[in-house]
Each structure stands twice: as structure tokens, then as C-alpha cells.
Write an enzyme that holds these catalytic residues in place. Structure first.
Site, PDB file in Angstrom:
ATOM      1  N   HIS A  80      -1.983  -0.344  15.842  1.00 51.93           N
ATOM      2  CA  HIS A  80      -0.846   0.013  14.983  1.00 51.93           C
ATOM      3  C   HIS A  80       0.471  -0.030  15.757  1.00 51.93           C
ATOM      4  O   HIS A  80       1.434   0.605  15.359  1.00 51.93           O
ATOM      5  CB  HIS A  80      -1.017   1.423  14.389  1.00 51.93           C
ATOM      6  CG  HIS A  80      -2.044   1.536  13.312  1.00 51.93           C
ATOM      7  ND1 HIS A  80      -3.375   1.374  13.536  1.00 51.93           N
ATOM      8  CD2 HIS A  80      -1.921   1.788  11.982  1.00 51.93           C
ATOM      9  CE1 HIS A  80      -4.044   1.544  12.400  1.00 51.93           C
ATOM     10  NE2 HIS A  80      -3.189   1.785  11.438  1.00 51.93           N
TER      11      HIS A  80
ATOM     12  N   ASP B 280       0.212  -5.362  12.714  1.00 53.06           N
ATOM     13  CA  ASP B 280      -1.149  -5.551  13.236  1.00 53.06           C
ATOM     14  C   ASP B 280      -2.108  -6.017  12.139  1.00 53.06           C
ATOM     15  O   ASP B 280      -3.101  -6.681  12.413  1.00 53.06           O
ATOM     16  CB  ASP B 280      -1.672  -4.230  13.813  1.00 53.06           C
ATOM     17  CG  ASP B 280      -0.636  -3.544  14.691  1.00 53.06           C
ATOM     18  OD1 ASP B 280      -0.829  -3.517  15.905  1.00 53.06           O
ATOM     19  OD2 ASP B 280       0.368  -3.034  14.145  1.00 53.06           O
ATOM     20  N   PHE B 281      -1.817  -5.653  10.887  1.00 48.87           N
ATOM     21  CA  PHE B 281      -2.721  -5.990   9.782  1.00 48.87           C
ATOM     22  C   PHE B 281      -2.654  -7.478   9.419  1.00 48.87           C
ATOM     23  O   PHE B 281      -3.389  -7.943   8.558  1.00 48.87           O
ATOM     24  CB  PHE B 281      -2.424  -5.132   8.537  1.00 48.87           C
ATOM     25  CG  PHE B 281      -2.517  -3.642   8.760  1.00 48.87           C
ATOM     26  CD1 PHE B 281      -3.031  -3.114   9.945  1.00 48.87           C
ATOM     27  CD2 PHE B 281      -2.091  -2.747   7.786  1.00 48.87           C
ATOM     28  CE1 PHE B 281      -3.102  -1.746  10.160  1.00 48.87           C
ATOM     29  CE2 PHE B 281      -2.167  -1.369   7.978  1.00 48.87           C
ATOM     30  CZ  PHE B 281      -2.668  -0.872   9.170  1.00 48.87           C
TER      31      PHE B 281
ATOM     32  N   GLU C 229      -4.844  -6.488   2.035  1.00 51.99           N
ATOM     33  CA  GLU C 229      -3.626  -7.178   2.477  1.00 51.99           C
ATOM     34  C   GLU C 229      -3.631  -8.668   2.146  1.00 51.99           C
ATOM     35  O   GLU C 229      -2.617  -9.233   1.750  1.00 51.99           O
ATOM     36  CB  GLU C 229      -3.416  -6.986   3.986  1.00 51.99           C
ATOM     37  CG  GLU C 229      -2.963  -5.580   4.372  1.00 51.99           C
ATOM     38  CD  GLU C 229      -4.129  -4.637   4.650  1.00 51.99           C
ATOM     39  OE1 GLU C 229      -5.297  -5.085   4.570  1.00 51.99           O
ATOM     40  OE2 GLU C 229      -3.876  -3.454   4.958  1.00 51.99           O
TER      41      GLU C 229
ATOM     42  N   PHE D 266       1.633  -2.274   8.709  1.00 50.65           N
ATOM     43  CA  PHE D 266       1.825  -2.512  10.143  1.00 50.65           C
ATOM     44  C   PHE D 266       1.556  -3.983  10.416  1.00 50.65           C
ATOM     45  O   PHE D 266       0.618  -4.556   9.847  1.00 50.65           O
ATOM     46  CB  PHE D 266       0.887  -1.626  10.968  1.00 50.65           C
ATOM     47  CG  PHE D 266       1.177  -0.150  10.808  1.00 50.65           C
ATOM     48  CD1 PHE D 266       2.204   0.441  11.526  1.00 50.65           C
ATOM     49  CD2 PHE D 266       0.450   0.624   9.914  1.00 50.65           C
ATOM     50  CE1 PHE D 266       2.497   1.790  11.350  1.00 50.65           C
ATOM     51  CE2 PHE D 266       0.744   1.974   9.731  1.00 50.65           C
ATOM     52  CZ  PHE D 266       1.767   2.562  10.455  1.00 50.65           C
TER      53      PHE D 266
ATOM     54  N   GLU E 203       0.838  -1.194   0.000  1.00 48.34           N
ATOM     55  CA  GLU E 203       0.000   0.000   0.000  1.00 48.34           C
ATOM     56  C   GLU E 203       0.879   1.252   0.000  1.00 48.34           C
ATOM     57  O   GLU E 203       1.725   1.415   0.883  1.00 48.34           O
ATOM     58  CB  GLU E 203      -0.906  -0.020   1.237  1.00 48.34           C
ATOM     59  CG  GLU E 203      -1.965  -1.112   1.122  1.00 48.34           C
ATOM     60  CD  GLU E 203      -2.386  -1.692   2.457  1.00 48.34           C
ATOM     61  OE1 GLU E 203      -1.987  -1.171   3.498  1.00 48.34           O
ATOM     62  OE2 GLU E 203      -3.121  -2.707   2.429  1.00 48.34           O
TER      63      GLU E 203
END
Lengths: 340, 321
Positions: A142, A98-99, A73, A96, A30
């Protein structure tokens, strides 16, 4: 000749070198360009990634090899796995870590397992660059330090540099590795500056570094907490206690020998990690020391980690969440007290 | 359309998949195979009709029901059978089994235990073809159940946004495991989902090789010509359960009998090909005998092949340094 570069600058340089030296290397994620495809409007890489780590790549290597993806993602990570299995060497950016929550299957069930499931008859030379850690008030979704999770998945390698020079050499080695590698870039270190050698060099995955020598206690850190450990070591030195600091650099493969060798010299280990304490790298190192270094231990192994909570937002809370040098000093003094 | 020689080749593949799967069912029932199997009987025309257009280096990704795709893509039967027996000589050294059977050198990127996970892999293979300008294409085979997964939507969107040489072959057999498609989505023609991505779409009779062959030819031709991806829905039916041992009960005997009696893809092919003068009964009988002998030989070889050594559990996790 080394010159000073930021962590981000070192990563950017490694990506340029990797793409120049191998036409199969592509970069996708991204906003890795940001505004890609708008060259006609005079826009090429407005962002170069959220930290600017990929700036300049699209201009140097073109939109075929440097691809802005939709915010998708699972789709683009899965495509990166398929591309890796069929002859490209993709560097995918998971903005990140976290994704991972919306992108896990391609890593967990595909990339990590393909080689094994197919009897060794495929290579998946994929690198996933991803941002980890707290310290910038980016709150619960994040800021996580989920590298212990990826390091627990057989088939993946997980790397986390703590200096710009290591970031460059480890990233080049990760990209050229034929296994899927999760390359963790620590948010709070992105602007850190340090001497970085020029040219093309690799730091082998699976080699820890002793970044400070000392005979009284071993502090084991990774990413941000290497610096926390060094700060603690300076404070301890003022008290006449010499700490050795080991930077793990790679979580899988894990350089057990360097940790055990340091423990043998010092007799004490404090593991410092900004991840949560359960089932993580700190526990893994503690287990290693007890299992294979028991005879060297003069005091219980200590873990200085974040608490078992999500990452908070407010700067005051976040500061309370992150392990500190003072917390490390306290743990070391406790160990020494135990010994007295 | 197709030549006499090609017609015999098509029949040989349809018949190989049918016999391979039926013999596997018998082996499972006899307790001779470990694990569990998802068989492709009834859907043969889809794999064969699509793969007839593919070159060796074109890629396919598959599903938990992947044996048919392997056979149609030219994967070695002996290696496949040994894999299903869990032997060292298996195509994946006994480490993958039915749900992960693969042969990347032949462009077969693996059966897959995760519904929908093959789609982005095919998108990635199409990306490789595009970046390296190989002229290749990539096909994702998947079922109706996968169209409700996020991986389906993300893959279609990405392939459409990047205009990749990907073909999404949706094998709509009417059931996601035991749940009827109409219970899982309001759509009847799942190909309608392509509209959301401005993707070319086609619907084929998945029981008719000729219809699949024609529409797959259009889709794959478009991909090779740089016109981007296609969603090709093939209406089909599985004659056996979701897996061997499936207690069934979610579909009526009458429904099953209707498909088997009137729309068996082998019978449909033979009837049409005979009418076109492409095949004759003696030639087909000769193929039947050859196929059975080949599969029996593969079973015999697999049954006698050595198991992996226990220490093999540790190898093939990472490439050698």
C-alpha cells in the site's frame, strides 16, 4: 481569494467543480461514498473515500453519478474505460496504485492504446485518481510509488501534484483532458495544508514549476520529494549554498525545458524521488540532463531515491527507506566536492 | 418473426461474413496480408442474429475473432479490408489491424487482443447508456475461453449489481485456441455461470440464426426494458483453425465434417428460410454475386491504396491539445 485547504480538501473541491460544470463527469470506485444506497437508513457517504476526498459528492450529485463499486478493480476500471469511450468523463478511484497488479489490463492495453489502435477515432477522457507513496507505515502493498510505470506507457498521462493548490488545478485539467490521465495523490501529503484559490482554474499538464530559485544546484522533485528538496534547500542555504527546486508536477508529458533551463543556470542536478531507482523517473531526468544538458553539467547528476527494495513496515525501516533532506544535502556536497 | 426483406438482409450478412473471411484466408495463404488473422467462419449466425436487434448507437465489444461482429454492426467493408492490408485508408489508418479493428462511431468498440478484455468495455458502454438515459444497450461478444478469465466474472458481477443494459454473448465454439472447453472447466453449459450472479441466462443453437435471433431478442428486450443483463450462450463451432495457419490436430476430421455437413449456419438458414417461404434460390444467387463483387472491389481498392507514411507512427497517441 485563496484560503487554506488540505490536499484532500482541494481534491474534494475540484471534484465538486468538475461534476457541477459537466454532467458527463461521474465518480466511481471503492467506497467513494461508503454506505451509498442506504439513504433510507440515514446513511449517505459514511466514508467519502478512504481519505475523505469524495465526501459530499453523492449528496450533491446522486447515486447515478457517484458510484460505490465492488472490490473489483479490473472490472470497474475496465467499465470506466468503456464509459469514457462512449461519452462519459469518468473519474475512477484506484484506492492505492499498488492495486494496479489486479487492474492493469484496462489501463495498459485498453485505455492507453485505443486511440492509437483506432486511428485517432476515439477519445478516452478517463481520470484515474490513485494514492501513492510511503510514510504512513502502510508497508509493501500500500506504499509503492509506481508512477514511473504508468508514465512509461504511451497513451497515458501521469500527474503528481505536491501542494493543495496544484492538486486542485491539475485535477480539473486532468478530468477535462481527452486522454486517460493517472492522477497520483501522495499519501504523506494528504493532510498538508496550503493556500488554494477559490473558483474554477486549471493548471496545464506538462508544466513543471520552479518552486524555489537558486543558482548553485537544481533539485528536481515530485510529490513528497518536492518538500524533501525544499527542506534540503533550507539546510543548504544555511551553508551558503543556494538550491533551485523544480517540481515536475507532470511525469508525462514531461516539461524537459524547465529542467534543462534550470540546469543551464546551476550546472548541477540532484533528482529526488521516493520511488525505487531502476528504470524510473529519476533515471529519466538523469538521462535527459546527460543527453541534452551535457554541456551545462559541472558535476555528475545524482539520484537520491528509495533503495531497490519493497517498502518496509516498521517506522524505523520506512524512515531508512525514504529519501531524506540530509541525503539530498550529502549528494549536493558531494557534487560540490567533485567540482573543487 | 422476420419479413422477406429482412430475411434477404440476414442472408446477405451471413454470406458477406463467410466470403470476407474465406477470401482473407486465401490472401494470407498467397502472402498478400501482413500479420495473422482469426477467422469467424462457422460462427456467422451469432453475430448476425444478435446485431439484427441493435441500433447504430448501441455498442458492441468484440474479440480477436472480430470481423464478423464488425460486418454485422455495419462497419464499412472497404475500410475494413484496407485496414487488414495495413493501408492509410484503413478504418483505423492501418494502426490497428485485424486484432484491433474498430469503428466507435458505429458503436463497434473494437476487436481485442486480450481474451476477456471486451467485457468490461461493454459494461462501461452500458453504464454510459444508463447514466445518460439513451435507451441504448451494450453487447459483449466473447468466447468460451474468456469465461475462465477474471474480467468475465468481474464484468458479470458489476453489470448484475448495477442492473445495467448489458448482454453477454458467449460464443462457445468448443475450443480455447487448441484446448477443448471440457479440459478448461468442469461445466458443460457455460451459461450456468450466470447463476452465480443471479443473472438471466439463455442457451441458443449458435448455428441457427433463428434461434440466436429469438433469444437475443429476449435478452436485448430485457435490457432495453430495464430488467438488467443476460448471459446468452451460443453453441457454435469454428470451421477454420484458431488462426490462419493453425496446424490443427486437436480435433478429429469426423467432428469437423459433422459440423460442416450438418450444421453450417448458412445452409441451416437457407433451408429454414426457404421452408418458411422467405427466400428463393434466384434471390439468394443474386446476393451471392453482389457480395462477391463487393468484396472483390474492396480487395482491389485496398491493394492499390497507399501505405501510411513512416511519420504516421507518431500521430494519434494523444488527442490534439
Amino acid at each position: 481569494m485563496p484560503r487554506e485547504l488540505s490536499f484532500t480538501g482541494a481534491i474534494n473541491e475540484a471534484l465538486h467543480i468538475a461534476m457541477r460544470s459537466d454532467a458527463d463527469v461521474i465518480v466511481l470506485g471503492e467506497d467513494v461514498a461508503g454506505g451509498g444506497g442506504r439513504k433510507d437508513q440515514g446513511i449517505e457517504d459514511a466514508w467519502g473515500g478512504p481519505f475523505g476526498a469524495t465526501r459530499g459528492l453523492i449528496g450533491a450529485f446522486g447515486p447515478e453519478r457517484v458510484r460505490d463499486t465492488p472490490i473489483s478493480e479490473m472490472g470497474f476500471l475496465g467499465a470506466a474505460v468503456g464509459a469514457a469511450a462512449t461519452g462519459l468523463r469518468p473519474v475512477a478511484e484506484l484506492m492505492f496504485i499498488d492495486f494496479l497488479g489486479v487492474a492493469l489490463d484496462p489501463l495498459l492495453n485498453q485505455a492507453a492504446k485505443m486511440r492509437y489502435m483506432f486511428g485517432g477515432k476515439v477519445r478516452v477522457p478517463l481520470t484515474v485518481r490513485t494514492n501513492v507513496g510511503a510514510g504512513n507505515c502502510t508497508a509493501s502493498q500500500h506504499s509503492q510509488a509506481l508512477y514511473g510505470f504508468t508514465a512509461a506507457i504511451p497513451g497515458l498521462k501521469t500527474v503528481i501534484p505536491s501542494t493543495p493548490a496544484d492538486a486542485k488545478g491539475l485535477l480539473l485539467a486532468s478530468i477535462r483532458d481527452d486522454a486517460p490521465v493517472v492522477f497520483c495523490e501522495t499519501k504523506s501529503l494528504m493532510n498538508l495544508k496550503g493556500d488554494v484559490p477559490e473558483g474554477d482554474y486549471e493548471i496545464p499538464l506538462g508544466l513543471a514549476a520552479v518552486v524555489r530559485e537558486g543558482g548553485d544546484v537544481t533539485l528536481v522533485g515530485l510529490g513528497r520529494t518536492v518538500h524533501t528538496s525544499l527542506e534540503a534547500a533550507a539546510k543548504l542555504a544555511a551553508e551558503g549554498i543556494e538550491a533551485e527546486v523544480v517540481d515536475l508536477r507532470s511525469l508525462y508529458p514531461l516539461d524537459e525545458a524547465t529542467v534543462l533551463e534550470s540546469l543551464r543556470r546551476t550546472g548541477r542536478v540532484v533528482v529526488v524521488d521516493e520511488a525505487t531507482p531502476h528504470c524510473g523517473i529519476a533515471s529519466e531526468i538523469a538521462s535527459l540532463c546527460v543527453d541534452r544538458g551535457f554541456d551545462f553539467l559541472d558535476a555528475p547528476v545524482k539520484k537520491v531515491t528509495a533503495p531497490h527494495t519493497p517498502v518496509p513496515f516498521s517506522p524505523v525501516l520506512e524512515e531508512a527507506y525514504l529519501p531524506t533532506a540530509d541525503g539530498v544535502v550529502e549528494a549536493v556536497l558531494e557534487q560540490l566536492g567533485w567540482n573543487r | 418473426m422476420i419479413s422477406r426483406e429482412e430475411a434477404l438482409d440476414v442472408y446477405q450478412q451471413l454470406r458477406t461474413i463467410r466470403s470476407f473471411e474465406e477470401k482473407l484466408e486465401a490472401l494470407v495463404m498467397a502472402g498478400r496480408l501482413p500479420g495473422f488473422l482469426h477467422l469467424y467462419v462457422g460462427q456467422e449466425a451469432v453475430a448476425v442474429g444478435v446485431c439484427a436487434h441493435l441500433r447504430e448507437r448501441d455498442a458492441v465489444s468484440s474479440t480477436h475473432r472480430g470481423h464478423g461482429h464488425c460486418i454485422a454492426k455495419g462497419v464499412d467493408l472497404t475500410g475494413m479490408m484496407a485496414e487488414l492490408f495495413g493501408r492509410r485508408t484503413g478504418i483505423c489508418k492501418g494502426k490497428g489491424g485485424s486484432m484491433h479493428i474498430a469503428d466507435v462511431d458505429r458503436g463497434m468498440l473494437g476487436a481485442n487482443g486480450i481474451v476477456g478484455a471486451g467485457l468490461p468495455l461493454a459494461v462501461g458502454a452500458a453504464l454510459t447508456a444508463s447514466v445518460k438515459k439513451t435507451g441504448g444497450v451494450a453487447v459483449a461478444f466473447f468466447g468460451d475461453g474468456a469465461t475462465n478469465q477474471g474480467q468475465f466474472h468481474e464484468s458479470l458481477n458489476l453489470a448484475a449489481a448495477w442492473k445495467l443494459p448489458a448482454i453477454f454473448v458467449l460464443e462457445n465454439n468448443g475450443y480455447g485456441e487448441a484446448t477443448p472447453t471440457e479440459f478448461a472447466t468442469p461445466l458443460t453449459d457455460l451459461a450456468e455461470r450466470a447463476v452465480a450472479y443471479r443473472m438471466h441466462s439463455l442457451v441458443a443453437d449458435g448455428m441457427d440464426f433463428f434461434d440466436v435471433f429469438e433469444k437475443a431478442g429476449e435478452a436485448i428486450g430485457r435490457a432495453r426494458d430495464g430488467k438488467g443483463p443476460t448471459l446468452l450462450e451460443c453453441k457454435t463451432y469454428r470451421f477454420l483453425g484458431h488462426f490462419v495457419g493453425d496446424p490443427l490436430g486437436y480435433r478429429t476430421e469426423a467432428e469437423l465434417a459433422d459440423w460442416k455437413t450438418n450444421r453450417d449456419p448458412l445452409e441451416v438458414f437457407v433451408a429454414k428460410a426457404t421452408e418458411m417461404g422467405l427466400v428463393s434460390a434466384p434471390a439468394l444467387a443474386r446476393i451471392d454475386a453482389e457480395v462477391d463483387a463487393k468484396i472483390d472491389a474492396a480487395i482491389a481498392a485496398a491493394a492499390e491504396a497507399p501505405f501510411p507514411s513512416p511519420e504516421d507512427v507518431l500521430t494519434d497517441v494523444y488527442p490534439a491539445e
